[in-house]
Design a protein around this motif. Structure first.
Motif, PDB file in Angstrom:
ATOM      1  N   PRO A   1      -4.496   2.470  26.013  1.00  0.00           N
ATOM      2  CA  PRO A   1      -4.439   3.682  25.192  1.00  0.00           C
ATOM      3  C   PRO A   1      -3.154   3.702  24.352  1.00  0.00           C
ATOM      4  O   PRO A   1      -2.078   3.899  24.880  1.00  0.00           O
ATOM      5  CB  PRO A   1      -4.442   4.829  26.220  1.00  0.00           C
ATOM      6  N   ASP A   2      -3.256   3.422  23.078  1.00  0.00           N
ATOM      7  CA  ASP A   2      -2.111   3.373  22.169  1.00  0.00           C
ATOM      8  C   ASP A   2      -2.625   3.724  20.771  1.00  0.00           C
ATOM      9  O   ASP A   2      -3.287   2.906  20.130  1.00  0.00           O
ATOM     10  CB  ASP A   2      -1.501   1.949  22.186  1.00  0.00           C
ATOM     11  N   MET A   3      -2.334   4.954  20.320  1.00  0.00           N
ATOM     12  CA  MET A   3      -2.885   5.416  19.043  1.00  0.00           C
ATOM     13  C   MET A   3      -2.377   4.620  17.840  1.00  0.00           C
ATOM     14  O   MET A   3      -2.947   4.687  16.760  1.00  0.00           O
ATOM     15  CB  MET A   3      -2.559   6.905  18.824  1.00  0.00           C
ATOM     16  N   ARG A   4      -1.288   3.868  18.048  1.00  0.00           N
ATOM     17  CA  ARG A   4      -0.773   3.106  16.902  1.00  0.00           C
ATOM     18  C   ARG A   4      -1.785   2.073  16.430  1.00  0.00           C
ATOM     19  O   ARG A   4      -1.801   1.690  15.265  1.00  0.00           O
ATOM     20  CB  ARG A   4       0.550   2.418  17.263  1.00  0.00           C
ATOM     21  N   LEU A   5      -2.647   1.612  17.362  1.00  0.00           N
ATOM     22  CA  LEU A   5      -3.634   0.601  16.973  1.00  0.00           C
ATOM     23  C   LEU A   5      -4.670   1.154  15.980  1.00  0.00           C
ATOM     24  O   LEU A   5      -4.826   0.594  14.888  1.00  0.00           O
ATOM     25  CB  LEU A   5      -4.301  -0.030  18.202  1.00  0.00           C
ATOM     26  N   PRO A   6      -5.383   2.257  16.338  1.00  0.00           N
ATOM     27  CA  PRO A   6      -6.316   2.782  15.319  1.00  0.00           C
ATOM     28  C   PRO A   6      -5.622   3.234  14.033  1.00  0.00           C
ATOM     29  O   PRO A   6      -6.208   3.107  12.947  1.00  0.00           O
ATOM     30  CB  PRO A   6      -7.011   3.951  16.029  1.00  0.00           C
ATOM     31  N   ILE A   7      -4.392   3.733  14.143  1.00  0.00           N
ATOM     32  CA  ILE A   7      -3.662   4.135  12.930  1.00  0.00           C
ATOM     33  C   ILE A   7      -3.443   2.891  12.056  1.00  0.00           C
ATOM     34  O   ILE A   7      -3.754   2.862  10.862  1.00  0.00           O
ATOM     35  CB  ILE A   7      -2.292   4.768  13.280  1.00  0.00           C
ATOM     36  N   GLN A   8      -2.942   1.840  12.690  1.00  0.00           N
ATOM     37  CA  GLN A   8      -2.630   0.607  11.938  1.00  0.00           C
ATOM     38  C   GLN A   8      -3.901  -0.034  11.368  1.00  0.00           C
ATOM     39  O   GLN A   8      -3.914  -0.503  10.235  1.00  0.00           O
ATOM     40  CB  GLN A   8      -1.898  -0.386  12.843  1.00  0.00           C
ATOM     41  N   TYR A   9      -4.985  -0.014  12.161  1.00  0.00           N
ATOM     42  CA  TYR A   9      -6.229  -0.645  11.678  1.00  0.00           C
ATOM     43  C   TYR A   9      -6.752   0.080  10.436  1.00  0.00           C
ATOM     44  O   TYR A   9      -7.248  -0.549   9.496  1.00  0.00           O
ATOM     45  CB  TYR A   9      -7.287  -0.672  12.792  1.00  0.00           C
ATOM     46  N   ALA A  10      -6.634   1.427  10.434  1.00  0.00           N
ATOM     47  CA  ALA A  10      -7.083   2.181   9.253  1.00  0.00           C
ATOM     48  C   ALA A  10      -6.253   1.795   8.026  1.00  0.00           C
ATOM     49  O   ALA A  10      -6.754   1.780   6.911  1.00  0.00           O
ATOM     50  CB  ALA A  10      -6.983   3.680   9.518  1.00  0.00           C
ATOM     51  N   LEU A  11      -4.986   1.445   8.262  1.00  0.00           N
ATOM     52  CA  LEU A  11      -4.122   1.092   7.131  1.00  0.00           C
ATOM     53  C   LEU A  11      -4.289  -0.366   6.697  1.00  0.00           C
ATOM     54  O   LEU A  11      -4.136  -0.683   5.517  1.00  0.00           O
ATOM     55  CB  LEU A  11      -2.645   1.375   7.480  1.00  0.00           C
ATOM     56  N   THR A  12      -4.596  -1.258   7.641  1.00  0.00           N
ATOM     57  CA  THR A  12      -4.697  -2.683   7.281  1.00  0.00           C
ATOM     58  C   THR A  12      -6.130  -3.090   6.917  1.00  0.00           C
ATOM     59  O   THR A  12      -6.327  -4.163   6.353  1.00  0.00           O
ATOM     60  CB  THR A  12      -4.262  -3.607   8.447  1.00  0.00           C
ATOM     61  N   TYR A  13      -7.124  -2.253   7.279  1.00  0.00           N
ATOM     62  CA  TYR A  13      -8.532  -2.609   7.100  1.00  0.00           C
ATOM     63  C   TYR A  13      -8.796  -3.184   5.723  1.00  0.00           C
ATOM     64  O   TYR A  13      -8.295  -2.634   4.762  1.00  0.00           O
ATOM     65  CB  TYR A  13      -9.417  -1.362   7.323  1.00  0.00           C
ATOM     66  N   PRO A  14      -9.562  -4.245   5.556  1.00  0.00           N
ATOM     67  CA  PRO A  14     -10.347  -4.951   6.576  1.00  0.00           C
ATOM     68  C   PRO A  14      -9.566  -6.029   7.336  1.00  0.00           C
ATOM     69  O   PRO A  14     -10.174  -6.787   8.090  1.00  0.00           O
ATOM     70  CB  PRO A  14     -11.466  -5.586   5.750  1.00  0.00           C
TER      71      PRO A  14
ATOM     72  N   THR B   1       2.521   7.009  12.939  1.00  0.00           N
ATOM     73  CA  THR B   1       2.273   6.359  11.641  1.00  0.00           C
ATOM     74  C   THR B   1       3.602   5.857  11.062  1.00  0.00           C
ATOM     75  O   THR B   1       3.683   4.740  10.536  1.00  0.00           O
ATOM     76  CB  THR B   1       1.599   7.346  10.660  1.00  0.00           C
ATOM     77  N   VAL B   2       4.630   6.684  11.186  1.00  0.00           N
ATOM     78  CA  VAL B   2       5.961   6.264  10.713  1.00  0.00           C
ATOM     79  C   VAL B   2       6.373   4.986  11.448  1.00  0.00           C
ATOM     80  O   VAL B   2       6.882   4.032  10.849  1.00  0.00           O
ATOM     81  CB  VAL B   2       7.014   7.388  10.934  1.00  0.00           C
ATOM     82  N   ASP B   3       6.106   4.944  12.737  1.00  0.00           N
ATOM     83  CA  ASP B   3       6.451   3.777  13.543  1.00  0.00           C
ATOM     84  C   ASP B   3       5.716   2.515  13.045  1.00  0.00           C
ATOM     85  O   ASP B   3       6.325   1.457  12.862  1.00  0.00           O
ATOM     86  CB  ASP B   3       6.099   4.070  15.011  1.00  0.00           C
ATOM     87  N   VAL B   4       4.417   2.657  12.803  1.00  0.00           N
ATOM     88  CA  VAL B   4       3.622   1.527  12.303  1.00  0.00           C
ATOM     89  C   VAL B   4       4.185   1.050  10.954  1.00  0.00           C
ATOM     90  O   VAL B   4       4.379  -0.153  10.735  1.00  0.00           O
ATOM     91  CB  VAL B   4       2.126   1.937  12.147  1.00  0.00           C
ATOM     92  N   VAL B   5       4.475   1.996  10.077  1.00  0.00           N
ATOM     93  CA  VAL B   5       4.959   1.642   8.735  1.00  0.00           C
ATOM     94  C   VAL B   5       6.330   0.961   8.817  1.00  0.00           C
ATOM     95  O   VAL B   5       6.581  -0.045   8.151  1.00  0.00           O
ATOM     96  CB  VAL B   5       4.993   2.895   7.825  1.00  0.00           C
TER      97      VAL B   5
ATOM     98  N   PHE C   1       3.574  -1.713   3.711  1.00  0.00           N
ATOM     99  CA  PHE C   1       3.310  -0.276   3.513  1.00  0.00           C
ATOM    100  C   PHE C   1       4.561   0.469   3.071  1.00  0.00           C
ATOM    101  O   PHE C   1       5.657   0.157   3.506  1.00  0.00           O
ATOM    102  CB  PHE C   1       2.859   0.370   4.838  1.00  0.00           C
ATOM    103  N   LYS C   2       4.304   1.494   2.253  1.00  0.00           N
ATOM    104  CA  LYS C   2       5.412   2.400   1.910  1.00  0.00           C
ATOM    105  C   LYS C   2       4.910   3.842   1.994  1.00  0.00           C
ATOM    106  O   LYS C   2       3.861   4.169   1.424  1.00  0.00           O
ATOM    107  CB  LYS C   2       5.904   2.107   0.486  1.00  0.00           C
TER     108      LYS C   2
ATOM    109  N   LYS D   1       0.855  -1.194   0.000  1.00  0.00           N
ATOM    110  CA  LYS D   1       0.000   0.000   0.000  1.00  0.00           C
ATOM    111  C   LYS D   1       0.886   1.238   0.000  1.00  0.00           C
ATOM    112  O   LYS D   1       1.732   1.409   0.873  1.00  0.00           O
ATOM    113  CB  LYS D   1      -0.855   0.015   1.266  1.00  0.00           C
ATOM    114  N   ASN D   2       0.675   2.103  -0.997  1.00  0.00           N
ATOM    115  CA  ASN D   2       1.432   3.361  -1.064  1.00  0.00           C
ATOM    116  C   ASN D   2       0.680   4.453  -0.322  1.00  0.00           C
ATOM    117  O   ASN D   2      -0.500   4.696  -0.587  1.00  0.00           O
ATOM    118  CB  ASN D   2       1.634   3.768  -2.520  1.00  0.00           C
ATOM    119  N   ILE D   3       1.391   5.094   0.605  1.00  0.00           N
ATOM    120  CA  ILE D   3       0.733   6.040   1.514  1.00  0.00           C
ATOM    121  C   ILE D   3       1.304   7.436   1.378  1.00  0.00           C
ATOM    122  O   ILE D   3       2.519   7.605   1.231  1.00  0.00           O
ATOM    123  CB  ILE D   3       0.935   5.567   2.984  1.00  0.00           C
TER     124      ILE D   3
END
Ligand code: NAD
Ligand code: MG
Length: 383
Positions: free
Chosen positions: A260-273, A17-21, A28-29, A2-4
């Motif tokens: 409480p860890d925002m990386r989870l919702p960030i990552q879920y938006a990127l990996t969904y579904p 987000t950088v951390d998740v990627v 992801f790129k 996925k190109n971001i």
């Protein structure tokens, strides 16, 4: 792969987000990223990951970066933001810019048929009617990054929209949740910036203390999940473990829990579904937490919440006034120009003074936003 494009990469959400990627380079790129004025941090990110396009706010910073990194494609200003949000090779734009400045790039990205991972809630508050229409017309996904909205989105997986009874939006209550109204007189910026559960950018941390953040989130939820304001309840939940819930017509309540860890919702938006491992993510230990507590918000104490419901219900250009006046007042408080309680006073005055436009165009919203900011400045004699 996925190109971001990440807009607002140097911020709190941007860096996570950088951390998740970085933890999922096989999936992801980050092809393009935008930043504000922190060029040193841009250079640090360039050391960490391979990026093709960078956009900054100022021309002189763009020139500096271009000279130092000849292979990098560097742009600047709003035109630059639109360019990197609409590049043909991009699949998804993660918008983590703070405030109204995120609106136009979101609109242009949707028009270019990009999926949107949206942290920039102000975009939906101001122009929910425009964004949701464009999302349908262009058949793209609008994926929430805000933790509460990600929780609601996850709770709605596989459910029928007409069977939603209500949404229960949880709120930590912010830095001053235990203070009475009288105790809010004279609170300092440093105290307000000391959030009990989350480490976030300055604007949203102040918004959490006033509860304007929750107010903005009520309006954000209305647009994301197509429900009425009567179907959105706010519940104070100081532990921030249940990130939000949905009640269905049969009274069943489904919620999403986690540390409480925002990386989870960030990552879920990127990996969904799909889902993926959250690298260094800590499992929730409910036995250790032992108790979760809840309280109904007092709308006289948390006036910002009442103002947001009111502006949302009025609709049209009113939420844009709420947002613009709040952005200005929030900044003035951070710069020690006004008192904490003046934030909501100024927003209330702006709402009262505004002649609502029922179905504002983008151009009208840009004007209303600037009117609201100037109104606040004039009120305190700073225009
Ligand atoms: P932040 O202040 O840490 O970062 C904001 C980013 O936007 C920075 O990269 C900055 O350079 C850029 N930026 C600011 N003004 C700009 C402008 N005029 N033009 C271009 N770029 C600009 O903010 P944050 O805490 O990361 O929040 C970003 C968004 O995500 C906000 O809308 C916030 O409400 C939302 N959000 C944040 C969190 C969180 O945990 N931080 C949680 C939920 C939602
Ligand atoms: Mg939130």
């Amino acid at each position: 792969m996925k190109n971001i494009t990440v807009l607002g990469v140097t911020g709190s959400i941007g860096m996570q987000t950088v951390d998740v990627v970085k933890n999922h380079l096989d999936k992801f790129k980050i092809v393009a990223m935008s930043a504000g004025y922190n060029i040193k941090q841009v250079e640090e990110i360039l050391e960490m990951i391979d990026v093709e396009y960078v956009c900054v706010v100022q021309k002189k910073d763009a020139q500096y970066l271009q000279e130092k990194y000849p292979d990098l494609k560097v742009t600047y200003g709003q035109e630059g933001l639109i360019k990197i949000a609409t590049l043909p090779q991009i699949d998804i734009v993660l918008n983590a810019i703070v405030g109204f400045a995120g609106l136009v790039p979101t609109i242009e990205a949707i028009k270019a048929k990009k999926d949107i991972a949206l942290a920039n809630k102000e975009t939906l508050v101001v122009a929910g009617h425009i964004i949701t229409k464009l999302v349908k017309e262009n058949n793209v996904r609008l994926l929430p990054v805000d933790s509460e909205h990600s929780a609601i989105f996850q709770s709605l997986n596989g459910e029928k929209h007409q069977q939603i009874k209500r949404i229960i939006l949880t709120a930590s209550g912010g830095s001053f949740r235990d203070k009475s109204r009288d105790e809010l007189i004279g609170v300092t910026v440093e105290e307000a910036l000391n959030h009990p559960n989350w480490s976030m950018g300055a604007k949203i941390t102040i918004d959490s203390a006033t509860l304007f953040n929750k107010g903005l989130e009520v309006i954000e939820a209305k647009w994301l999940f197509d429900v009425s304001y009567d179907q959105i309840d706010v519940l104070i939940h100081p532990e921030s473990i249940i990130h939000s819930m949905v009640e269905f017509v049969d009274t069943s309540v489904i919620g999403q829990l986690g540390n409480p860890d925002m990386r989870l919702p960030i990552q879920y938006a990127l990996t969904y579904p799909d889902r993926d491992v959250l690298v260094n993510g800590e499992s929730l230990d409910l036995a250790k937490i032992a108790s979760l507590t809840f309280k109904k918000p007092d709308l006289d104490r948390f006036k910002a919440l009442a103002l947001a419901y009111k502006a949302g219900r009025t609709g049209g250009s009113m939420p844009c006034v709420l947002n613009g006046a709040n952005e200005m007042a929030n900044e003035l408080f951070r710069n020690n120009k006004i008192e904490f309680l003046q934030i909501e006073e100024l927003v209330e005055k702006a709402l009262k003074a505004h002649q609502v436009i029922s179905d504002p165009t983008l151009e009208q919203l840009v004007e209303v936003d600037s009117w609201a900011r100037n109104f606040v400045l004039k009120e305190i004699g700073e225009d």
